[in-house]
Design an enzyme around this catalytic site. Structure first.
Site, short mmCIF file in Angstrom:
data_model
loop_
_atom_site.label_atom_id
_atom_site.label_comp_id
_atom_site.label_asym_id
_atom_site.label_seq_id
_atom_site.Cartn_x
_atom_site.Cartn_y
_atom_site.Cartn_z
N ASN A 1 76.04 -14.44 32.49
CA ASN A 1 76.71 -15.74 32.44
C ASN A 1 77.54 -16.03 33.69
OD1 ASN A 1 77.33 -18.15 31.23
ND2 ASN A 1 78.71 -17.31 29.68
N GLU B 1 81.86 -5.58 25.40
CA GLU B 1 80.85 -6.60 25.71
C GLU B 1 80.61 -6.73 27.21
OE1 GLU B 1 82.72 -9.98 23.78
OE2 GLU B 1 83.26 -10.84 25.71
N TYR C 1 90.53 -19.82 24.79
CA TYR C 1 89.23 -19.19 24.59
C TYR C 1 88.75 -19.36 23.14
CZ TYR C 1 85.81 -15.84 23.25
OH TYR C 1 84.69 -15.31 22.69
N ASP D 1 89.16 -11.87 18.34
CA ASP D 1 88.91 -11.49 19.74
C ASP D 1 90.14 -11.83 20.58
OD1 ASP D 1 87.88 -10.91 22.23
OD2 ASP D 1 86.01 -12.06 21.95
N TRP E 1 90.74 -13.91 31.78
CA TRP E 1 90.26 -15.00 30.91
C TRP E 1 89.72 -14.42 29.62
CZ3 TRP E 1 85.14 -16.03 29.29
CH2 TRP E 1 85.05 -17.14 28.43
N GLU F 1 89.20 -7.28 18.70
CA GLU F 1 88.29 -7.06 19.84
C GLU F 1 89.00 -7.23 21.18
OE1 GLU F 1 84.83 -9.49 19.41
OE2 GLU F 1 84.51 -9.65 21.57
N ARG G 1 84.58 -14.27 12.34
CA ARG G 1 85.60 -14.16 13.39
C ARG G 1 86.42 -15.43 13.40
NH1 ARG G 1 84.80 -14.24 19.99
NH2 ARG G 1 85.10 -16.45 19.65
N HIS H 1 77.32 -7.34 21.17
CA HIS H 1 77.69 -8.67 21.64
C HIS H 1 76.50 -9.61 21.39
CE1 HIS H 1 79.01 -11.13 25.44
NE2 HIS H 1 79.53 -11.63 24.34
N HIS I 1 81.27 -17.22 14.21
CA HIS I 1 82.50 -17.68 14.87
C HIS I 1 83.06 -18.87 14.11
CE1 HIS I 1 81.77 -16.02 19.20
NE2 HIS I 1 81.44 -15.14 18.28
N GLU J 1 77.06 -9.54 16.25
CA GLU J 1 77.63 -10.88 16.47
C GLU J 1 76.51 -11.92 16.42
OE1 GLU J 1 79.49 -11.39 20.31
OE2 GLU J 1 80.65 -13.11 19.61
N HIS K 1 90.28 -11.07 23.72
CA HIS K 1 89.67 -11.43 25.01
C HIS K 1 90.46 -10.93 26.23
CE1 HIS K 1 86.63 -14.02 27.09
NE2 HIS K 1 85.97 -13.75 25.98
N ARG L 1 80.68 -2.47 21.67
CA ARG L 1 80.06 -3.79 21.70
C ARG L 1 79.03 -3.98 22.81
NH1 ARG L 1 80.75 -7.94 19.61
NH2 ARG L 1 81.39 -9.33 21.30
N ASP M 1 75.36 -16.82 25.32
CA ASP M 1 74.96 -16.64 26.72
C ASP M 1 73.96 -15.50 26.89
OD1 ASP M 1 78.00 -15.89 26.28
OD2 ASP M 1 77.22 -14.38 27.65
O1 EZ4 Z 1 83.40 -14.86 26.16
O2 EZ4 Z 1 79.94 -14.05 26.16
O3 EZ4 Z 1 82.88 -12.01 21.66
N1 EZ4 Z 1 82.37 -12.84 22.35
C1 EZ4 Z 1 82.83 -13.22 23.55
C2 EZ4 Z 1 82.00 -14.21 24.31
C3 EZ4 Z 1 82.25 -14.13 25.81
C4 EZ4 Z 1 81.08 -14.71 26.56
C5 EZ4 Z 1 81.27 -14.65 28.06
O4 EZ4 Z 1 80.09 -14.94 28.72
O5 EZ4 Z 1 83.89 -12.78 23.95
O6 EZ4 Z 1 82.24 -15.51 23.83
CO CO Z 2 84.42 -10.99 22.90
#
Ligand code: EZ4
Ligand code: CO
Length: 403
Positions: free
Chosen positions: A37, A262, A159, A210, A403, A236, A147, A312, A122, A339, A212, A283, A316
């Site tokens: 991605n 991931e 996010y 998550d 991010w 996560e 999630r 994961h 999600h 997922e 992130h 993951r 993407d």
């Molecule tokens: O942000 O795959 O758990 N899932 C994630 C995803 C990631 C994307 C980044 O390309 O964290 O949504």
């Molecule tokens: Co994630």
């Protein structure tokens, strides 16, 4: 049998996908997902300039030797671009081997270990109330695991939350978008979110979250501890994992199960995390961690330490990755969860597939190979469009953050 040609197909049916197709002198073909991605064309170039010339004339049945040739033979080891390219070759070769055998791929890995694949959806909302509604909607659809992510009061873009009720898709372009971040606001909001979600959904549904990569280890310890009453299935990416030791500190403070990986691309990224039992779920995916061949190495190591898989499965990665992952999940003894961030109909139409979703469970098909193909004519109607993942900055002073 010999590899006679290999081609890279790039398409954008709503988002970019990179697919490698390998052809043989006996007419059998196989495909693999090579989507990274926001950095898609770097993998295309790696494949076209450096990998494909080395494949022509080789026996596609020698999966292990080709994997080692591409990994050790490059001298430059690891890294997301290299490992995604190797993964695409590996996935396509497993597809071909299973077609030669006339078997679904999971049979070659060791056969069926379970009747179906528990997946998690999600659920995202702009605030707690909307997220609760989304969790309940997904429970209605039959999901056993969900999630939950929500907007955070005082932050503009967060996010996992789509702006206007559309499907969440973080990659936009033609330049990276900017999100703002405040750990303080996030930590203030999140325990209350899960209190509300758990109260609404009841005790049976597995809940996931998550973080992130935004927290420091001690902040992650605090969040994990505050979420304990709501019994998460996992928390996560609590903190960036380049320093695997960092997870020790989190582990000392909370019994909330941890998931990570991931963005990992080899077993070396998670060796210490697994051996020191610092995580509960790994993951890594087929597409970003060197294909079926290397994912199996990771899962086997994890199995020694009661660490389970949680591949994961964001949008993407293409439906080709999902097909291969479902065969892997059907076999892998230490399976945890998969997922499932559903692809759009447009995306699915480019990749005819025999896997299916039914009441929260995913099922791989029984056709020979991994069961996913690409409609090249349709793919050609969706040309590549540059798109970037966003960047994140601290709200109060603009410092660049994870991010
Ligand atoms: O942000 O795959 O758990 N899932 C994630 C995803 C990631 C994307 C980044 O390309 O964290 O949504
Ligand atoms: Co994630």
């Amino acid at each position: 049998m010999k590899i006679t040609a290999a081609r890279v197909i790039v398409c954008c049916p709503g988002r970019n996908f990179v697919t490698l197709k390998i052809e043989t002198d006996e007419g059998l073909t196989g495909i693999g997902d090579a989507t990274l991605n926001g950095r898609e064309l770097s993998v295309v170039s790696y494949l076209e300039e450096h990998v494909i010339p080395c494949l022509i004339g080789r026996d596609p049945q020698q999966i292990e030797d080709i994997w080692q040739y591409l990994y050790k033979g490059a001298y430059w080891r690891r890294g997301p671009v290299t490992m995604t390219a190797i993964a695409a070759v590996d996935t396509a070769l497993w597809d071909i081997k299973a077609k030669i055998a006339g078997q679904p791929l999971y049979q070659l890995l060791g056969g069926r270990s379970r009747t179906g694949i528990m997946s998690y959806a999600h659920a995202t909302g702009r605030d707690t109330a909307e997220t609760v509604d989304e969790v309940l909607r997904h429970k209605e659809m039959g999901y056993l695991a969900i999630r939950a992510q929500s907007g955070i009061p005082g932050l503009n873009k967060v996010y996992g939350v789509s702006g206007n009720g559309r499907m969440y898709e973080p990659a936009d372009g033609p330049l990276p978008g900017e999100h703002d971040w405040s750990t303080e606001k996030y930590l203030r909001h999140t325990p209350g979110l899960f209190q509300a979600v758990r109260e609404a959904v009841g005790p049976d549904t597995h809940l996931l979250h998550d973080a992130h990569h935004r927290l420091t280890p001690i902040e992650a310890g605090r969040l994990g501890k505050e979420l304990e009453p709501f019994h998460l299935f996992w928390l996560e990416d609590p903190t960036p994992a380049e320093n695997q030791e960092a997870f020790k500190l989190i582990r000392h403070h909370t019994t909330t199960p941890l998931a990570v990986g991931e963005i990992f691309n080899t077993v070396w990224d998670c060796k210490d995390l697994i051996e020191q039992q610092l995580i509960d779920y790994i993951r890594t995916t087929v597409t970003h961690a060197g294909g079926i061949t290397h994912l199996r190495v990771i899962a086997n190591l994890a199995s020694l330490y009661q660490v389970r898989t949680g591949c994961h499965g964001a949008t993407d990665m293409s439906p080709v990755c999902m097909g291969a992952a479902l065969h892997f999940d059907t076999w892998v003894p230490n399976f945890g969860i998969q997922e499932h961030m559903a692809h759009s109909e447009e995306m699915l139409s480019v990749f005819p597939h025999d896997w299916r979703f039914e009441k929260g469970m995913l099922y791989c098909g029984e056709s020979p190979g991994h069961g996913v193909d690409i409609d090249e004519k349709l793919a050609a109607k969706y040309p590549y469009q540059r798109a970037y993942l966003p960047v994140n900055r601290l709200q109060h002073d603009g410092t660049l953050w994870s991010w």
